[in-house]
Motif scaffolding. Structure first.
Motif, PDB file in Angstrom:
ATOM      1  N   LYS A   1      -9.579  21.354 -15.795  1.00  0.00           N
ATOM      2  CA  LYS A   1      -8.627  22.284 -15.448  1.00  0.00           C
ATOM      3  C   LYS A   1      -8.489  22.121 -13.824  1.00  0.00           C
ATOM      4  CE  LYS A   1      -7.969  27.050 -16.224  1.00  0.00           C
ATOM      5  NZ  LYS A   1      -8.012  27.151 -17.632  1.00  0.00           N
ATOM      6  N   ILE A   2      -9.322  21.803 -13.233  1.00  0.00           N
ATOM      7  CA  ILE A   2      -8.887  21.688 -11.804  1.00  0.00           C
ATOM      8  C   ILE A   2      -8.335  20.317 -11.665  1.00  0.00           C
ATOM      9  CG2 ILE A   2     -10.535  20.802  -9.486  1.00  0.00           C
ATOM     10  CD1 ILE A   2     -12.754  22.519 -10.637  1.00  0.00           C
ATOM     11  N   LEU A   3      -8.845  19.195 -12.487  1.00  0.00           N
ATOM     12  CA  LEU A   3      -7.787  17.992 -12.311  1.00  0.00           C
ATOM     13  C   LEU A   3      -6.201  18.274 -12.650  1.00  0.00           C
ATOM     14  CD1 LEU A   3      -8.221  14.915 -11.827  1.00  0.00           C
ATOM     15  CD2 LEU A   3      -8.406  14.823 -14.471  1.00  0.00           C
ATOM     16  N   GLY A   4      -5.895  19.199 -13.507  1.00  0.00           N
ATOM     17  CA  GLY A   4      -5.010  19.661 -13.737  1.00  0.00           C
ATOM     18  C   GLY A   4      -4.086  20.531 -12.560  1.00  0.00           C
ATOM     19  N   TYR A   5      -4.701  21.199 -11.884  1.00  0.00           N
ATOM     20  CA  TYR A   5      -4.220  21.707 -10.767  1.00  0.00           C
ATOM     21  C   TYR A   5      -3.990  20.775  -9.498  1.00  0.00           C
ATOM     22  CZ  TYR A   5      -4.675  26.553 -12.778  1.00  0.00           C
ATOM     23  OH  TYR A   5      -4.299  27.458 -13.523  1.00  0.00           O
ATOM     24  N   LEU A   6      -5.028  19.861  -9.519  1.00  0.00           N
ATOM     25  CA  LEU A   6      -4.913  18.980  -8.407  1.00  0.00           C
ATOM     26  C   LEU A   6      -3.557  17.934  -8.763  1.00  0.00           C
ATOM     27  CD1 LEU A   6      -6.173  17.284  -6.063  1.00  0.00           C
ATOM     28  CD2 LEU A   6      -7.350  15.853  -7.768  1.00  0.00           C
ATOM     29  N   PHE A   7      -3.192  17.791  -9.900  1.00  0.00           N
ATOM     30  CA  PHE A   7      -2.099  16.725 -10.045  1.00  0.00           C
ATOM     31  C   PHE A   7      -0.883  17.714  -9.976  1.00  0.00           C
ATOM     32  CE2 PHE A   7      -5.195  13.487 -11.496  1.00  0.00           C
ATOM     33  CZ  PHE A   7      -4.316  12.531 -10.985  1.00  0.00           C
TER      34      PHE A   7
ATOM     35  N   PHE B   1      -0.742  21.786 -18.726  1.00  0.00           N
ATOM     36  CA  PHE B   1      -2.180  21.507 -19.087  1.00  0.00           C
ATOM     37  C   PHE B   1      -3.147  22.413 -18.582  1.00  0.00           C
ATOM     38  CE2 PHE B   1      -5.872  19.085 -17.929  1.00  0.00           C
ATOM     39  CZ  PHE B   1      -6.160  18.576 -19.268  1.00  0.00           C
ATOM     40  N   ALA B   2      -3.013  22.787 -17.077  1.00  0.00           N
ATOM     41  CA  ALA B   2      -3.938  23.497 -16.457  1.00  0.00           C
ATOM     42  C   ALA B   2      -4.311  24.942 -17.072  1.00  0.00           C
ATOM     43  CB  ALA B   2      -3.772  23.474 -15.039  1.00  0.00           C
TER      44      ALA B   2
ATOM     45  N   VAL C   1      -4.427  10.767 -20.308  1.00  0.00           N
ATOM     46  CA  VAL C   1      -5.745  11.670 -20.132  1.00  0.00           C
ATOM     47  C   VAL C   1      -5.574  13.096 -20.378  1.00  0.00           C
ATOM     48  CG1 VAL C   1      -7.443  12.402 -18.416  1.00  0.00           C
ATOM     49  CG2 VAL C   1      -6.767  10.095 -18.437  1.00  0.00           C
ATOM     50  N   PHE C   2      -4.491  13.648 -20.012  1.00  0.00           N
ATOM     51  CA  PHE C   2      -4.493  15.190 -20.386  1.00  0.00           C
ATOM     52  C   PHE C   2      -4.248  15.230 -21.991  1.00  0.00           C
ATOM     53  CE2 PHE C   2      -2.234  16.624 -16.231  1.00  0.00           C
ATOM     54  CZ  PHE C   2      -3.278  16.621 -15.514  1.00  0.00           C
ATOM     55  N   SER C   3      -3.660  14.179 -22.427  1.00  0.00           N
ATOM     56  CA  SER C   3      -3.226  14.290 -23.841  1.00  0.00           C
ATOM     57  C   SER C   3      -4.513  13.985 -24.726  1.00  0.00           C
ATOM     58  CB  SER C   3      -2.091  13.141 -24.445  1.00  0.00           C
ATOM     59  OG  SER C   3      -1.854  13.070 -25.773  1.00  0.00           O
ATOM     60  N   PHE C   4      -5.485  13.014 -24.090  1.00  0.00           N
ATOM     61  CA  PHE C   4      -6.621  12.938 -24.902  1.00  0.00           C
ATOM     62  C   PHE C   4      -7.678  14.016 -24.804  1.00  0.00           C
ATOM     63  CE2 PHE C   4     -11.082  11.412 -24.364  1.00  0.00           C
ATOM     64  CZ  PHE C   4     -11.217  10.689 -25.389  1.00  0.00           C
ATOM     65  N   CYS C   5      -7.310  14.541 -23.586  1.00  0.00           N
ATOM     66  CA  CYS C   5      -8.452  15.903 -23.449  1.00  0.00           C
ATOM     67  C   CYS C   5      -7.892  17.250 -24.481  1.00  0.00           C
ATOM     68  CB  CYS C   5      -8.259  16.310 -22.046  1.00  0.00           C
ATOM     69  SG  CYS C   5      -8.870  15.375 -20.908  1.00  0.00           S
TER      70      CYS C   5
ATOM     71  N   ILE D   1      12.550  12.833  -7.819  1.00  0.00           N
ATOM     72  CA  ILE D   1      12.254  14.167  -7.713  1.00  0.00           C
ATOM     73  C   ILE D   1      12.091  15.000  -9.031  1.00  0.00           C
ATOM     74  CG2 ILE D   1      13.162  16.572  -7.009  1.00  0.00           C
ATOM     75  CD1 ILE D   1      14.663  14.989  -4.465  1.00  0.00           C
ATOM     76  N   ILE D   2      12.955  14.687  -9.892  1.00  0.00           N
ATOM     77  CA  ILE D   2      13.014  15.111 -11.493  1.00  0.00           C
ATOM     78  C   ILE D   2      11.860  14.490 -12.027  1.00  0.00           C
ATOM     79  CG2 ILE D   2      14.267  15.064 -13.584  1.00  0.00           C
ATOM     80  CD1 ILE D   2      16.856  15.255 -12.078  1.00  0.00           C
ATOM     81  N   ILE D   3      11.632  13.376 -12.046  1.00  0.00           N
ATOM     82  CA  ILE D   3      10.583  12.737 -12.601  1.00  0.00           C
ATOM     83  C   ILE D   3       9.058  13.292 -12.201  1.00  0.00           C
ATOM     84  CG2 ILE D   3       9.158  10.532 -12.827  1.00  0.00           C
ATOM     85  CD1 ILE D   3      11.712   9.188 -12.821  1.00  0.00           C
ATOM     86  N   TYR D   4       8.864  13.362 -10.993  1.00  0.00           N
ATOM     87  CA  TYR D   4       7.564  13.961 -10.423  1.00  0.00           C
ATOM     88  C   TYR D   4       7.553  15.549 -10.727  1.00  0.00           C
ATOM     89  CZ  TYR D   4       6.143   9.736  -7.988  1.00  0.00           C
ATOM     90  OH  TYR D   4       5.758   8.564  -7.808  1.00  0.00           O
ATOM     91  N   ALA D   5       8.541  16.237 -10.509  1.00  0.00           N
ATOM     92  CA  ALA D   5       8.681  17.771 -11.021  1.00  0.00           C
ATOM     93  C   ALA D   5       8.383  17.777 -12.480  1.00  0.00           C
ATOM     94  CB  ALA D   5      10.204  18.256 -10.796  1.00  0.00           C
ATOM     95  N   ILE D   6       8.730  16.974 -13.325  1.00  0.00           N
ATOM     96  CA  ILE D   6       8.525  16.997 -14.803  1.00  0.00           C
ATOM     97  C   ILE D   6       7.150  16.786 -14.941  1.00  0.00           C
ATOM     98  CG2 ILE D   6       8.646  15.989 -17.164  1.00  0.00           C
ATOM     99  CD1 ILE D   6      11.693  15.668 -16.477  1.00  0.00           C
ATOM    100  N   ALA D   7       6.378  16.020 -14.260  1.00  0.00           N
ATOM    101  CA  ALA D   7       5.175  15.785 -14.254  1.00  0.00           C
ATOM    102  C   ALA D   7       4.124  16.665 -14.020  1.00  0.00           C
ATOM    103  CB  ALA D   7       4.613  14.489 -13.673  1.00  0.00           C
ATOM    104  N   ALA D   8       4.604  17.578 -12.510  1.00  0.00           N
ATOM    105  CA  ALA D   8       4.024  18.649 -11.985  1.00  0.00           C
ATOM    106  C   ALA D   8       3.949  19.541 -13.083  1.00  0.00           C
ATOM    107  CB  ALA D   8       4.623  18.918 -10.967  1.00  0.00           C
ATOM    108  N   PHE D   9       4.976  20.088 -13.850  1.00  0.00           N
ATOM    109  CA  PHE D   9       5.255  21.038 -14.664  1.00  0.00           C
ATOM    110  C   PHE D   9       4.371  20.873 -16.038  1.00  0.00           C
ATOM    111  CE2 PHE D   9       7.550  23.187 -18.410  1.00  0.00           C
ATOM    112  CZ  PHE D   9       7.300  24.362 -17.924  1.00  0.00           C
ATOM    113  N   VAL D  10       4.240  19.758 -16.605  1.00  0.00           N
ATOM    114  CA  VAL D  10       3.687  19.393 -17.412  1.00  0.00           C
ATOM    115  C   VAL D  10       1.969  19.523 -17.114  1.00  0.00           C
ATOM    116  CG1 VAL D  10       2.476  17.684 -19.221  1.00  0.00           C
ATOM    117  CG2 VAL D  10       5.157  18.098 -18.666  1.00  0.00           C
ATOM    118  N   SER D  11       1.635  19.108 -15.816  1.00  0.00           N
ATOM    119  CA  SER D  11       0.384  19.413 -15.231  1.00  0.00           C
ATOM    120  C   SER D  11      -0.026  20.659 -15.235  1.00  0.00           C
ATOM    121  CB  SER D  11       0.046  18.585 -13.806  1.00  0.00           C
ATOM    122  OG  SER D  11       0.402  17.356 -14.042  1.00  0.00           O
ATOM    123  N   LEU D  12       1.141  21.735 -14.808  1.00  0.00           N
ATOM    124  CA  LEU D  12       0.760  23.152 -14.858  1.00  0.00           C
ATOM    125  C   LEU D  12       0.480  23.681 -16.102  1.00  0.00           C
ATOM    126  CD1 LEU D  12       0.849  26.048 -13.474  1.00  0.00           C
ATOM    127  CD2 LEU D  12       3.370  25.810 -13.950  1.00  0.00           C
TER     128      LEU D  12
END
Length: 115
Positions: free
Chosen positions: A6-12, A46-47, A106-110, A33-44
């Motif tokens: 969960k902390i890892l998700g918030y960190l990313f 996940f968290a 890693v998120f998918s595996f978790c 910007i779109i690529i990194y924003a999508i990654a940040a959104f998916v991290s959110l």
């Protein structure tokens, strides 16, 4: 979900958001910007434990394909003093996608293993 992941998700969320903001001066900034924003959104998602394993798996696979596509044939490092500016830029972009790929997989595996 495990507190560590969960902390890892918030960190990313933070790291990918910073990555998106730092793209403002890139020649093709909107794409990155779109690529990194999508990654940040998916991290959110996940968290917050609001996502299935398929979306990060697909995003991770796409990012890895992007890494393979962009990786320069003559990688010269990340510093502009190391080589040709275009090759260095491609290397930076490729490894950014590799980081996204690893994190998403890693998120998918978790999620799949319910860690």
């Amino acid at each position: 979900m495990n507190l560590l992941f969960k902390i890892l998700g918030y960190l990313f969320i933070i790291l990918f958001t910073v990555g998106a903001v730092l793209q403002y001066n890139d020649p093709d900034s909107l794409y990155w910007i779109i690529i990194y924003a999508i990654a940040a959104f998916v991290s959110l998602l996940f968290a917050l434990n609001k996502i299935g394993f398929v979306l990060p798996l697909a995003l991770g696979a796409l990012a890895f394909v992007g890494f393979l596509y962009l990786y320069p044939t003559n990688f010269q490092g990340f510093d502009l003093n190391d080589g040709d500016i275009e090759t260095v830029e491609l290397g930076r972009e490729a490894f950014g996608l590799l980081i996204i790929s690893i994190v998403m997989l890693v998120f998918s595996f978790c999620i799949k293993r319910k860690l």
